[in-house]
Design a protein around this motif. Structure first.
Motif, PDB file in Angstrom:
ATOM      1  N   LYS A 149      12.577  10.309   5.399  1.00 52.40           N
ATOM      2  CA  LYS A 149      13.298   9.065   5.135  1.00 52.40           C
ATOM      3  C   LYS A 149      14.026   8.521   6.361  1.00 52.40           C
ATOM      4  CE  LYS A 149      14.019  10.440   0.325  1.00 52.40           C
ATOM      5  NZ  LYS A 149      14.988  10.619  -0.769  1.00 52.40           N
TER       6      LYS A 149
ATOM      7  N   GLU B 120       0.619  -5.259  -8.275  1.00 56.14           N
ATOM      8  CA  GLU B 120       1.994  -4.735  -8.232  1.00 56.14           C
ATOM      9  C   GLU B 120       2.526  -4.741  -6.805  1.00 56.14           C
ATOM     10  OE1 GLU B 120       2.213  -0.866  -9.907  1.00 56.14           O
ATOM     11  OE2 GLU B 120       1.361  -1.450 -11.852  1.00 56.14           O
TER      12      GLU B 120
ATOM     13  N   ALA C 246       5.678  -6.450  -4.760  1.00 62.04           N
ATOM     14  CA  ALA C 246       6.639  -5.622  -4.023  1.00 62.04           C
ATOM     15  C   ALA C 246       6.898  -6.152  -2.619  1.00 62.04           C
ATOM     16  CB  ALA C 246       6.143  -4.178  -3.958  1.00 62.04           C
TER      17      ALA C 246
ATOM     18  N   ASN D 257       0.647   5.354  -1.780  1.00 58.86           N
ATOM     19  CA  ASN D 257       1.971   5.999  -1.889  1.00 58.86           C
ATOM     20  C   ASN D 257       2.224   6.984  -0.744  1.00 58.86           C
ATOM     21  OD1 ASN D 257       2.594   4.725  -4.414  1.00 58.86           O
ATOM     22  ND2 ASN D 257       1.258   6.220  -5.431  1.00 58.86           N
TER      23      ASN D 257
ATOM     24  N   ASP E  46      12.898  -2.590   5.472  1.00 56.83           N
ATOM     25  CA  ASP E  46      14.128  -1.864   5.144  1.00 56.83           C
ATOM     26  C   ASP E  46      14.238  -1.657   3.634  1.00 56.83           C
ATOM     27  OD1 ASP E  46      16.342  -0.537   6.036  1.00 56.83           O
ATOM     28  OD2 ASP E  46      17.616  -2.308   6.143  1.00 56.83           O
ATOM     29  N   ASP E  47      13.966  -2.708   2.867  1.00 58.10           N
ATOM     30  CA  ASP E  47      14.028  -2.610   1.407  1.00 58.10           C
ATOM     31  C   ASP E  47      12.958  -1.665   0.867  1.00 58.10           C
ATOM     32  OD1 ASP E  47      16.116  -4.429   1.423  1.00 58.10           O
ATOM     33  OD2 ASP E  47      14.830  -6.157   0.992  1.00 58.10           O
ATOM     34  N   LEU E  48      11.758  -1.750   1.405  1.00 63.36           N
ATOM     35  CA  LEU E  48      10.670  -0.891   0.934  1.00 63.36           C
ATOM     36  C   LEU E  48      10.939   0.580   1.233  1.00 63.36           C
ATOM     37  CD1 LEU E  48       7.576  -3.025   2.025  1.00 63.36           C
ATOM     38  CD2 LEU E  48       8.420  -2.689  -0.312  1.00 63.36           C
ATOM     39  N   GLN E  49      11.614   0.840   2.341  1.00 58.44           N
ATOM     40  CA  GLN E  49      11.947   2.221   2.679  1.00 58.44           C
ATOM     41  C   GLN E  49      12.821   2.843   1.598  1.00 58.44           C
ATOM     42  OE1 GLN E  49      14.125   2.868   6.380  1.00 58.44           O
ATOM     43  NE2 GLN E  49      13.035   4.796   6.653  1.00 58.44           N
ATOM     44  N   ASP E  50      13.796   2.093   1.121  1.00 58.41           N
ATOM     45  CA  ASP E  50      14.667   2.586   0.056  1.00 58.41           C
ATOM     46  C   ASP E  50      13.910   2.709  -1.257  1.00 58.41           C
ATOM     47  OD1 ASP E  50      16.814   2.664   1.805  1.00 58.41           O
ATOM     48  OD2 ASP E  50      17.494   0.642   1.301  1.00 58.41           O
ATOM     49  N   GLU E  51      13.065   1.733  -1.558  1.00 60.84           N
ATOM     50  CA  GLU E  51      12.360   1.713  -2.844  1.00 60.84           C
ATOM     51  C   GLU E  51      11.315   2.811  -2.950  1.00 60.84           C
ATOM     52  OE1 GLU E  51       9.650  -1.389  -5.538  1.00 60.84           O
ATOM     53  OE2 GLU E  51      10.659  -2.089  -3.706  1.00 60.84           O
ATOM     54  N   PHE E  52      10.603   3.077  -1.850  1.00 62.28           N
ATOM     55  CA  PHE E  52       9.493   4.030  -1.900  1.00 62.28           C
ATOM     56  C   PHE E  52       9.781   5.341  -1.155  1.00 62.28           C
ATOM     57  CE2 PHE E  52       7.509  -0.120  -2.589  1.00 62.28           C
ATOM     58  CZ  PHE E  52       6.675   0.143  -3.667  1.00 62.28           C
ATOM     59  N   ASP E  53      11.016   5.553  -0.701  1.00 60.25           N
ATOM     60  CA  ASP E  53      11.399   6.782   0.025  1.00 60.25           C
ATOM     61  C   ASP E  53      10.490   7.023   1.231  1.00 60.25           C
ATOM     62  OD1 ASP E  53      13.472   7.315  -1.751  1.00 60.25           O
ATOM     63  OD2 ASP E  53      12.190   8.495  -3.085  1.00 60.25           O
TER      64      ASP E  53
END
Length: 338
Positions: free
Chosen positions: A42, A136, A140, A172, A198-205
């Protein structure tokens, strides 16, 4: 501290130079020449340096899109370099790449749904489920599901890069190598894509290896930054430390080229202009590779290769004469001139 997700140890990627009627090897381009780094789960690690320093080759060598000459790459402790072809296909589901050119990396003959779903189909997902997953992922990355019926040429550069990111997310992955993902985009669009990542990093770890030639691009997204010069690591530091107290003369020079938003400060500050061109990676200088452009270079720099050594917590630099915290390259040059 957790075990690293990715470890790179003394990685080298050399390309043969061939000449003559028999195409004999007459030399090698030392594109990556002994790079070591680690990336925690992460975490975002930025790789920066001038064009030709080996950043892109490093990223592709880690994924074995280019076969390394020597060294080790370990993903979750597993040897990547020695993995079989079948195992590499499985590993690439967990390690994805987003390319620099968002148009050249997308098949112009395929609709967006099929572009995003293609990796899923390769890994055995049926067509209906793959198409649903593609829709989907379009949502995203900030696009509309109906965009899936269109072709790449119908989108702007920023939208095409979002499609490339969606494709990379389809399996994934845990690790994403971002190869200058915003360098071909307008400044305003760059900010949008970086915020999206930045947002995707939090959402998808996600864990990022973010390659860029512009320090201002990686400043707000990177936890740590690796500065490369001519195939080698010059400095490694936390993002805040590198911007406030760079220890390598090359890092100082790169930072001095980053624009400051305050017009008064931008007008009055002293810039560091490096003399000469980057040496050829097929014939790198002896000792320190930066010495031919470094204002601090002495005879020792030509004779000894500087080892990467610690100068502070988590702060490593490959320089015989690293700068002290708060000291600038201009200060050091001025002191030597006295």
């Amino acid at each position: 501290m957790n075990a690293p997700l990715l470890e790179v140890d003394d990685l080298k990627t050399h390309f043969p130079i061939r000449a003559g009627l028999l195409r004999s090897v007459v030399g090698h381009v030392h594109a990556v020449d002994g790079v070591s780094l680690s990336v925690q789960p992460k975490e975002t690690v930025g790789i920066v340096g001038e064009s030709g320093c080996g950043k892109t080759t490093l990223g592709r060598s880690i994924l074995r899109l280019i076969e390394p000459t020597s060294g080790a790459v370990r993903y979750r402790g597993e040897d990547v370099i020695g993995a079989s072809r079948q195992r590499m296909q499985e590993l690439r589901a967990e390690m994805q790449i987003v390319f620099q050119d968002p148009y050249a990396s997308l098949n112009p003959r395929m609709p967006v749904d099929d572009i995003i779903a293609e990796p899923l189909r390769v890994h055995g997902t049926d067509k209906t489920a793959a198409r649903a997953k593609a829709r989907e992922l379009l949502d995203a990355v900030g696009l509309l599901p109906e965009h899936g019926n269109r072709y790449p040429h119908e989108f702007s550069g920023g939208q095409r890069q979002r499609i490339g990111i969606a494709r990379a997310l389809s399996l994934n992955p845990n690790l994403m190598i971002l190869d200058e993902p915003v360098s071909a985009l307008d400044v305003s669009v760059q900010a949008q894509v970086i915020n999206l990542l930045d947002d995707l990093q939090d959402e998808f770890d996600l864990t990022y290896l973010f390659i860029a030639h512009d320090l201002s691009v990686v400043r707000h997204i990177s936890d740590r930054i690796v500065v490369m010069y001519l195939g080698r690591v010059a400095e490694v530091a936390d993002s805040s430390d590198l911007y406030t107290s760079p220890a390598h003369p090359y890092s100082h020079a790169l930072l001095s080229a980053v624009p400051v938003p305050d017009p008064d400060l931008e007008r009055d500050r002293e810039r560091i202009v490096l003399q000469g061109d980057i040496p050829s990676p097929s014939d790198p200088p002896s000792g320190c590779r930066f010495r031919t452009r470094c204002p601090l270079a002495v005879e020792r720099c030509a004779d000894e290769v500087p080892e990467l050594r610690q100068v502070g917590p988590g702060h490593m630099v490959a320089c015989h004469f690293p700068l002290e915290p708060g000291e600038t390259l201009i200060d050091r040059v001025g002191a030597l001139a006295v």
